[in-house]
Design an enzyme around this catalytic site. Structure first.
Site, PDB file in Angstrom:
ATOM      1  N   HIS A  18      -3.953  -6.702  -9.126  1.00 35.78           N
ATOM      2  CA  HIS A  18      -3.826  -5.955 -10.417  1.00 35.78           C
ATOM      3  C   HIS A  18      -2.719  -6.216 -11.182  1.00 35.78           C
ATOM      4  CE1 HIS A  18      -1.745  -2.687  -8.123  1.00 35.78           C
ATOM      5  NE2 HIS A  18      -2.863  -2.232  -7.759  1.00 35.78           N
ATOM      6  N   HIS A  25      -5.713   6.609   2.501  1.00 33.08           N
ATOM      7  CA  HIS A  25      -5.555   6.058   1.256  1.00 33.08           C
ATOM      8  C   HIS A  25      -6.872   5.464   0.840  1.00 33.08           C
ATOM      9  CE1 HIS A  25      -3.850   4.812  -2.328  1.00 33.08           C
ATOM     10  NE2 HIS A  25      -3.306   3.526  -1.895  1.00 33.08           N
ATOM     11  N   GLU A  59      -7.390   3.999  -2.246  1.00 33.34           N
ATOM     12  CA  GLU A  59      -7.488   2.917  -3.197  1.00 33.34           C
ATOM     13  C   GLU A  59      -8.402   1.779  -2.389  1.00 33.34           C
ATOM     14  OE1 GLU A  59      -3.627   1.497  -4.691  1.00 33.34           O
ATOM     15  OE2 GLU A  59      -4.813   0.210  -6.221  1.00 33.34           O
ATOM     16  N   ASP A  97      -8.527  -1.283  -2.112  1.00 33.99           N
ATOM     17  CA  ASP A  97      -8.236  -2.294  -1.085  1.00 33.99           C
ATOM     18  C   ASP A  97      -8.381  -1.907   0.367  1.00 33.99           C
ATOM     19  OD1 ASP A  97      -6.013  -0.937  -2.031  1.00 33.99           O
ATOM     20  OD2 ASP A  97      -4.529  -2.222  -1.062  1.00 33.99           O
ATOM     21  N   HIS A 126       1.224   5.960  -2.826  1.00 34.48           N
ATOM     22  CA  HIS A 126       1.713   6.136  -4.104  1.00 34.48           C
ATOM     23  C   HIS A 126       0.331   6.670  -4.868  1.00 34.48           C
ATOM     24  CE1 HIS A 126      -0.858   2.243  -5.218  1.00 34.48           C
ATOM     25  NE2 HIS A 126      -0.860   2.462  -4.039  1.00 34.48           N
ATOM     26  N   ASP A 128       0.181   2.539   2.421  1.00 36.79           N
ATOM     27  CA  ASP A 128       0.942   1.451   1.835  1.00 36.79           C
ATOM     28  C   ASP A 128       2.311   1.101   1.923  1.00 36.79           C
ATOM     29  OD1 ASP A 128      -1.395   0.019   0.455  1.00 36.79           O
ATOM     30  OD2 ASP A 128      -1.390   1.709  -1.160  1.00 36.79           O
ATOM     31  N   TYR A 168       7.100  -6.039  -2.569  1.00 40.43           N
ATOM     32  CA  TYR A 168       6.171  -4.820  -2.756  1.00 40.43           C
ATOM     33  C   TYR A 168       6.605  -3.572  -3.214  1.00 40.43           C
ATOM     34  CZ  TYR A 168       2.069  -2.244  -0.934  1.00 40.43           C
ATOM     35  OH  TYR A 168       1.011  -1.500  -1.044  1.00 40.43           O
ATOM     36  N   HIS A 191      -0.605  -3.079   4.732  1.00 38.11           N
ATOM     37  CA  HIS A 191      -0.512  -4.718   4.479  1.00 38.11           C
ATOM     38  C   HIS A 191       0.508  -5.352   5.167  1.00 38.11           C
ATOM     39  CE1 HIS A 191      -2.978  -3.942   0.947  1.00 38.11           C
ATOM     40  NE2 HIS A 191      -2.484  -2.799   0.717  1.00 38.11           N
TER      41      HIS A 191
HETATM   42 FE1  FEO Z   1      -2.625   1.651  -2.547  1.00 43.08          FE
HETATM   43 FE2  FEO Z   1      -3.024  -1.264  -0.522  1.00 43.08          FE
HETATM   44  O1  FEO Z   1      -3.483   0.177  -2.035  1.00 43.08           O
END
Ligand code: FEO
Length: 401
Positions: free
Chosen positions: A24, A78, A80, A82, A145, A164, A192, A225
């Site tokens: 994004h 989380h 989101e 991904d 986040h 994250d 990041y 990640h």
């Molecule tokens: Fe907030 Fe890795 O997604």
């Protein structure tokens, strides 16, 4: 123990995305990973899932260890996509007894998947769940986040599943921080932070304090990640402490775009002035630097000097886009000034200064604009502007000690 095992019975079952280059708007030139973890205990528990495109990878990793239908609990730290993008497929395949998430996580899951029938088990900060031999402790990390974000801590093993936080967009077949050069990890962790977490720095400071007060015996930090920290936990915690302080560094960035090289000439002259004052300076042409790499440099810069010519009563689009992006990430405690060339209407400096004020950066000079091509005298004025900014940087650095 396999390279994918964090501790006895706790396995990485995530996916490596070697190809992703845009997250994004954040350039992920090193790819990324979507980490998920399988805890094999009396209650078999999957911590997080993966992006939908990588569902098959997740299932492959799980099937190396167990039949996915044996999973009892599924934790969503989380929502989101991904991480939760494959949640519906995983729910269908696993049919867990409990889908564990924070209160805000339940709302976000319902808003994404519209499945009231899923077996939600909502946990709040301080709640624990026993898996048999192990206990999981939950800590909501709202707005770090997303509102739904939370940490899960495997108490007996000392493993913090941090979602994250502490992540890095880094595709690697290695799983741990002692298997990849530390500089590579920290460069990606800084990028990041600068592009995902920067605006939440005050909350990060509170979270670091809270985690300290909880006295958790953290032996490993497993973000969603990149690599898992088992050797350099002190380094990543110290880096987050430093980045979240918004401290003032004696470093200036001249960030500009140029149409016919006039604004570029001004940038070079301003850099000379800054260098004459002894301030470390980087020239950043937005034509060749991606906005997300620029933000990584912004993280520890004391001054931002912004340059754009006027185009159709506005700014060049790369600069306008960069300002929009940077404003959302809320850099703080920085000096700023602006410059640019123009042909007739000449709004560039006014617009850049407006943007500086909207970001609540400290405007140290009214800025400079010159018509079409700057003369030698004009460039001398640019050098003088660089010197004024440099002197202000030195003064602020001294005040901040
Ligand atoms: Fe907030 Fe890795 O997604």
């Amino acid at each position: 123990m396999s390279n994918k095992e964090l501790a006895k019975g706790i396995h990485w079952v995530g996916a490596i995305d070697w190809d992703v280059r845009d997250f994004h708007g954040y350039s992920t030139l090193a790819g990324t990973t979507y980490n998920a973890f399988l805890i094999i205990d009396e209650k078999i528990t999957l911590v997080d899932t993966v992006k939908r495109s990588h569902y098959a990878d997740l299932m492959f990793q799980i099937k190396q260890l167990i039949d996915p239908e044996k999973i009892d609990y599924l934790i969503v730290n989380h929502v989101e996509l991904d991480h939760a993008g494959s949640l519906a497929e995983v729910m269908d395949a696993v049919k867990p007894e409990k889908l564990i998430c924070s209160p805000m996580g339940q709302k976000a899951i319902l808003d994404h998947f519209h499945r009231e029938d899923w077996p939600f088990e909502v946990v709040k900060s301080g709640d624990t769940i026993s898996l048999g031999q192990r206990t999981l402790y939950f800590l909501e990390t709202r707005m770090l986040h997303w509102p739904d974000s939370m940490f899960t801590f495997a108490m007996e093993d000392g493993i913090l599943f941090a979602s994250d936080a502490f992540g890095q967009h880094l595709a690697t077949s290695e799983r741990f921080d002692d298997q990849v050069p530390l500089s590579t990890i920290m460069d990606q962790a800084a990028k990041y932070y600068a592009n995902i977490l920067y605006l939440y720095s005050p909350l990060i400071r509170k979270l670091l304090t809270k985690v300290g007060e909880l006295n958790l015996d953290i032996k490993m930090i497993a973000p969603d990640h990149g690599v898992i920290f088992r050797k350099h936990i002190g380094e990543i915690l110290t880096a987050y402490d430093e980045w979240s302080k918004n401290k003032f560094d004696e470093k200036a960035l001249i960030i500009y775009d140029t149409m016919w090289h006039s604004t570029e000439k001004m940038a070079v002259a301003i850099a000379r002035g800054l260098e004459q004052e002894g301030v470390f300076t980087e020239l950043i042409n937005l034509k060749v630097h991606h906005r997300s790499d620029v933000m990584t440099k912004v993280l520890n810069a004391g001054a931002l000097v912004l340059g754009s010519p006027t185009l159709n009563n506005g700014l060049l689009p790369r600069m306008a886009g960069f300002l929009m992006y940077m404003r959302g990430l809320k850099p703080q405690n920085k000096l700023a000034a602006s410059f640019g060339s123009y042909g007739w209407s000449g709004e560039c400096v006014k617009l850049l200064n407006q943007s500086i004020e909207e970001m609540r950066l400290d405007l140290v000079d009214e800025g400079l604009r010159f018509k079409y091509v700057p003369t030698d005298e004009d460039l001398d004025e640019c050098v003088a502007l660089g010197r004024r900014i440099g002197a202000a940087v030195k003064e602020r650095a001294q005040q901040e000690g």
